[in-house]
Design an enzyme around this catalytic site. Sequence first.
Site, PDB file in Angstrom:
ATOM      1  NE  ARG A 123     115.267 106.029  76.758  1.00  0.00           N
ATOM      2  CZ  ARG A 123     116.249 105.148  76.693  1.00  0.00           C
ATOM      3  NH1 ARG A 123     116.827 104.864  75.547  1.00  0.00           N
ATOM      4  NH2 ARG A 123     116.657 104.540  77.783  1.00  0.00           N
ATOM      5  NE  ARG A 156     114.241 101.598  77.941  1.00  0.00           N
ATOM      6  CZ  ARG A 156     115.389 101.377  77.295  1.00  0.00           C
ATOM      7  NH1 ARG A 156     115.464 101.634  75.992  1.00  0.00           N
ATOM      8  NH2 ARG A 156     116.443 100.921  77.928  1.00  0.00           N
ATOM      9  NE  ARG A 167     119.376 101.224  81.515  1.00  0.00           N
ATOM     10  CZ  ARG A 167     118.660 102.022  80.731  1.00  0.00           C
ATOM     11  NH1 ARG A 167     117.754 102.836  81.257  1.00  0.00           N
ATOM     12  NH2 ARG A 167     118.837 102.003  79.435  1.00  0.00           N
TER      13      ARG A 167
HETATM   14  P1  AP5 Z   1     118.584 106.083  72.498  1.00  0.00           P
HETATM   15  O1  AP5 Z   1     118.853 106.078  71.030  1.00  0.00           O
HETATM   16  O2  AP5 Z   1     117.332 105.457  72.992  1.00  0.00           O
HETATM   17  O3  AP5 Z   1     119.855 105.536  73.294  1.00  0.00           O
HETATM   18  P2  AP5 Z   1     120.376 104.055  73.498  1.00  0.00           P
HETATM   19  O4  AP5 Z   1     121.859 104.143  73.585  1.00  0.00           O
HETATM   20  O5  AP5 Z   1     119.790 103.132  72.479  1.00  0.00           O
HETATM   21  O6  AP5 Z   1     119.764 103.790  74.925  1.00  0.00           O
HETATM   22  P3  AP5 Z   1     119.189 102.494  75.630  1.00  0.00           P
HETATM   23  O7  AP5 Z   1     118.739 102.934  76.978  1.00  0.00           O
HETATM   24  O8  AP5 Z   1     118.186 101.778  74.782  1.00  0.00           O
HETATM   25  O9  AP5 Z   1     120.476 101.659  75.752  1.00  0.00           O
HETATM   26  P4  AP5 Z   1     120.775 100.620  76.809  1.00  0.00           P
HETATM   27  O10 AP5 Z   1     122.051 100.101  76.271  1.00  0.00           O
HETATM   28  O11 AP5 Z   1     120.829 100.990  78.222  1.00  0.00           O
HETATM   29  O12 AP5 Z   1     119.469  99.730  76.818  1.00  0.00           O
HETATM   30  P5  AP5 Z   1     119.021  98.489  75.972  1.00  0.00           P
HETATM   31  O13 AP5 Z   1     117.702  98.777  75.436  1.00  0.00           O
HETATM   32  O14 AP5 Z   1     120.107  98.019  75.043  1.00  0.00           O
HETATM   33  O15 AP5 Z   1     118.665 107.613  72.970  1.00  0.00           O
HETATM   34  C1  AP5 Z   1     118.407 107.962  74.337  1.00  0.00           C
HETATM   35  C2  AP5 Z   1     117.635 109.301  74.395  1.00  0.00           C
HETATM   36  O16 AP5 Z   1     118.499 110.348  73.932  1.00  0.00           O
HETATM   37  C3  AP5 Z   1     116.398 109.351  73.474  1.00  0.00           C
HETATM   38  O17 AP5 Z   1     115.422 110.147  74.095  1.00  0.00           O
HETATM   39  C4  AP5 Z   1     116.917 110.024  72.181  1.00  0.00           C
HETATM   40  O18 AP5 Z   1     115.897 110.697  71.468  1.00  0.00           O
HETATM   41  C5  AP5 Z   1     117.962 110.977  72.763  1.00  0.00           C
HETATM   42  N1  AP5 Z   1     119.098 111.216  71.887  1.00  0.00           N
HETATM   43  C6  AP5 Z   1     119.705 110.322  71.056  1.00  0.00           C
HETATM   44  N2  AP5 Z   1     120.744 110.904  70.428  1.00  0.00           N
HETATM   45  C7  AP5 Z   1     120.798 112.190  70.905  1.00  0.00           C
HETATM   46  C8  AP5 Z   1     121.675 113.293  70.636  1.00  0.00           C
HETATM   47  N3  AP5 Z   1     122.698 113.218  69.777  1.00  0.00           N
HETATM   48  N4  AP5 Z   1     121.434 114.458  71.295  1.00  0.00           N
HETATM   49  C9  AP5 Z   1     120.383 114.579  72.173  1.00  0.00           C
HETATM   50  N5  AP5 Z   1     119.526 113.572  72.466  1.00  0.00           N
HETATM   51  C10 AP5 Z   1     119.759 112.387  71.830  1.00  0.00           C
HETATM   52  O19 AP5 Z   1     118.936  97.387  77.118  1.00  0.00           O
HETATM   53  C11 AP5 Z   1     117.973  97.447  78.136  1.00  0.00           C
HETATM   54  C12 AP5 Z   1     118.220  96.304  79.109  1.00  0.00           C
HETATM   55  O20 AP5 Z   1     118.123  95.043  78.409  1.00  0.00           O
HETATM   56  C13 AP5 Z   1     119.611  96.269  79.747  1.00  0.00           C
HETATM   57  O21 AP5 Z   1     119.674  97.088  80.891  1.00  0.00           O
HETATM   58  C14 AP5 Z   1     119.746  94.780  80.067  1.00  0.00           C
HETATM   59  O22 AP5 Z   1     119.008  94.433  81.214  1.00  0.00           O
HETATM   60  C15 AP5 Z   1     119.096  94.123  78.873  1.00  0.00           C
HETATM   61  N6  AP5 Z   1     120.035  93.832  77.788  1.00  0.00           N
HETATM   62  C16 AP5 Z   1     120.007  94.349  76.524  1.00  0.00           C
HETATM   63  N7  AP5 Z   1     121.007  93.843  75.791  1.00  0.00           N
HETATM   64  C17 AP5 Z   1     121.680  92.997  76.606  1.00  0.00           C
HETATM   65  C18 AP5 Z   1     122.830  92.182  76.408  1.00  0.00           C
HETATM   66  N8  AP5 Z   1     123.509  92.135  75.242  1.00  0.00           N
HETATM   67  N9  AP5 Z   1     123.253  91.426  77.464  1.00  0.00           N
HETATM   68  C19 AP5 Z   1     122.602  91.427  78.638  1.00  0.00           C
HETATM   69  N10 AP5 Z   1     121.508  92.199  78.882  1.00  0.00           N
HETATM   70  C20 AP5 Z   1     121.062  92.970  77.876  1.00  0.00           C
END
Ligand code: AP5
Length: 210
Positions: A123, A156, A167
Amino acid sequence: MKIVLLGPPGAGKGTQAAKLTELLQVPALSTGDMLRAAVREGTALGKEAKGYMDSGALVPDALILQIVKEFLQTPACANGCILDGMPRNLKQAEALDELGVDIDLALSLEISDDEIVRRMGDRRVCPKCGTVFSVTANPPQKDNVCDKCGDALIIREDDKAETVLNRLKVYHAETEPIIGFYRAKGKLKTVDATQTIEDVNKALAGAVGL
Ligand code: AP5
């Protein structure tokens, strides 16, 4: 229609939320994107959230619920919305119920931990506009340059291998139980997230009845 996108870190929630907003013409809230913006801007929220995010832990529920409440009150949500990354534990899922937010559908992106570790290594993100790329599945037209705004792409902070493992641990312990929560309500649909980005999108479109 109010939709929750579930799945482990890197399952493709953000990638698919962006496509679903176009298909359904409703806004999406990514709590992760909002928190990263707050960290970049150095707001009080960002300062409080940064340590949790860098270690791969969840940010305290009270901070998240405040963000979500404000989002759901915006006029743009009148016809529905997509929640990407929230709820993240049972307490947040129950809090949505308590707020009277009637979730129509929870879409769970299914993928193995091994595939997640590989995806996270690939990513790249734009620090300016937040666009997400993959050096293998969804590469930028020009190496390391954002297609949308021309900024240099970065890895990131929480995509470092050891943080990804933490995570995933947090996901299995705290977030995975939400799948059962929505299944028990008859609102869960699962999609194989190991397909191509376009095929996952087609499967999700089918799941929402398009
Ligand atoms: P991507 O679309 O970026 O995946 P994602 O599921 O959105 O991944 P995130 O890492 O953003 O999710 P997350 O839940 O850990 O983090 P978040 O930002 O919510 O795709 C990933 C990669 O794969 C990319 O390179 C993409 O191009 C590729 N890809 C996508 N689809 C594909 C496919 N079909 N085939 C191949 N490649 C593919 O949260 C971050 C942090 O914020 C958390 O750790 C926590 O500390 C905090 N946080 C956020 N929300 C909360 C909450 N509700 N409560 C408490 N803490 C929170």
